[in-house]
Enzyme design. Sequence first.
Site, PDB file in Angstrom:
ATOM      1  N   LYS A 185     162.736 -79.737-137.958  1.00 19.54           N
ATOM      2  CA  LYS A 185     162.643 -78.945-136.723  1.00 19.54           C
ATOM      3  C   LYS A 185     163.880 -78.045-136.550  1.00 19.54           C
ATOM      4  O   LYS A 185     164.797 -78.086-137.355  1.00 19.54           O
ATOM      5  CB  LYS A 185     162.434 -79.878-135.531  1.00 19.54           C
TER       6      LYS A 185
HETATM    7  C1  LIG Z   1     156.821 -82.649-135.341  1.00 24.63           C
HETATM    8  C2  LIG Z   1     155.801 -82.568-134.285  1.00 24.63           C
HETATM    9  C3  LIG Z   1     155.551 -83.631-133.399  1.00 24.63           C
HETATM   10  C4  LIG Z   1     156.153 -84.989-133.590  1.00 24.63           C
HETATM   11  O1  LIG Z   1     157.536 -84.989-133.572  1.00 24.63           O
HETATM   12  P1  LIG Z   1     158.309 -86.317-134.029  1.00 24.63           P
HETATM   13  O2  LIG Z   1     159.681 -86.116-133.463  1.00 24.63           O
HETATM   14  O3  LIG Z   1     158.287 -86.342-135.520  1.00 24.63           O
HETATM   15  O4  LIG Z   1     157.614 -87.473-133.431  1.00 24.63           O
HETATM   16  C5  LIG Z   1     154.666 -83.441-132.371  1.00 24.63           C
HETATM   17  N1  LIG Z   1     154.019 -82.268-132.207  1.00 24.63           N
HETATM   18  C6  LIG Z   1     154.205 -81.235-133.045  1.00 24.63           C
HETATM   19  C7  LIG Z   1     153.471 -79.967-132.787  1.00 24.63           C
HETATM   20  C8  LIG Z   1     155.077 -81.356-134.132  1.00 24.63           C
HETATM   21  O5  LIG Z   1     155.246 -80.333-134.973  1.00 24.63           O
END
Ligand SMILES: *Cc1c(COP(=O)(O)O)cnc(C)c1O
Length: 389
Positions: A185
Amino acid sequence: MPRERFLVFGAPLIEEPEIQEVVDCLRSGWLGTGPRVARFEEMFRAFKGTRDSIAVSSCTAALHLSLEALGVGPGDEVILPALTFAATSNAVIHAGGTPVFVDVDPRTMNIDPAAIEAAITGRTRAVIVVHFAGRPCEMDEILAVTTAHGLDVVEDCAHAIEAEYHGRPTGTLGRLGCFSFYVTKNILTGEGGMITCDEPDLGGRLRVLALHGMSRDAWHRFGDEGFVHYDIVDAGYKYNMTDLQAALGIHQLPRIHRYWERRAAIDARYRDALKDLPLTLPLDAAPETRHAHHLFPIQVDVDVAGIGRDAFISRMHRAGIGLGVHYRALHLHRYYRERFGYRPGALPAAEGIGDRTVSLPLSPRMTDRDVDDVIEAARATLASAPAGG
Ligand SMILES: *Cc1c(COP(=O)(O)O)cnc(C)c1O
């Protein structure tokens, strides 16, 4: 000619200060939820301008807790886009609710406000919007629908930490905002998430639910302010962020704009260098918004490009370029088909994107050379494809 080193999709940029901070955290002996988490929460709260911000173990946990805290339970329907990661809909199921997938706008790739309205029933409780690829959703239109029907809005901001819509930051547009600091991210804590909240009572409830349902968190219990007994006031979860994770976040967050600028520059370079190719490029950012530039999703249509998406990925892979797919339409995955009876053709825009989409690498860690390699490999891959039509 393939690259010497494979370009890993979503490779993180981790710098010296956070490495040192993790070491300091280990030496301090305080690995659980403590002063670094408190600092990271305060920094994020100030960054978003909300009254509260609650650090948790992931965005998945953030979504689940948000729905629980809003009272979503058995019999409740939650509307969400079919073009998202499984965590968005699994969280609804974890809370005991029923996910109701709706279609996206084929151009913006975001949830279609008209599709939300069409899916509302007497059982609808909430809507989860996903600011896809970092592009803020059409919040004016969405909030007009949800307000008229008395529905809560939870924002899945996993792609959109730094995005803004009409001067307002993502995570402050709905009732609760959920963020991810997963490795790929825009900023990272390894695993980690955050909930933004403007209502003190709701924030307090989220904090209690995130740590076993305890009336006070461990940091306050074992600090130097004297021993205090806790009381279990709810059947809460183990969703707290740890200081080891926050050690990364407190150094990543101040760099968020520098990383964004780098990704925005790569985005602009891709647009310019790929505009003559038989591909669909993502829409430019809308006026009066800030796009978070989390993904650069192109669409490869076999009838136009002479090569399908999966063959494109294989050839790019052989050229040393790692790509991502965000996402194959979620309602057509086996669990959702079998449990809820979705069939192909139900949500055509999400399904079409799901069949054609592929994300080019977009990371502040990439050098200009890496970016050129991606462009060159894409051009070569499409040039060697049979003529379109
Ligand atoms: C990565 C992601 C999540 C989940 O995030 P985590 O921190 O890995 O639980 C949820 N929604 C979207 C759209 C994502 O890209």
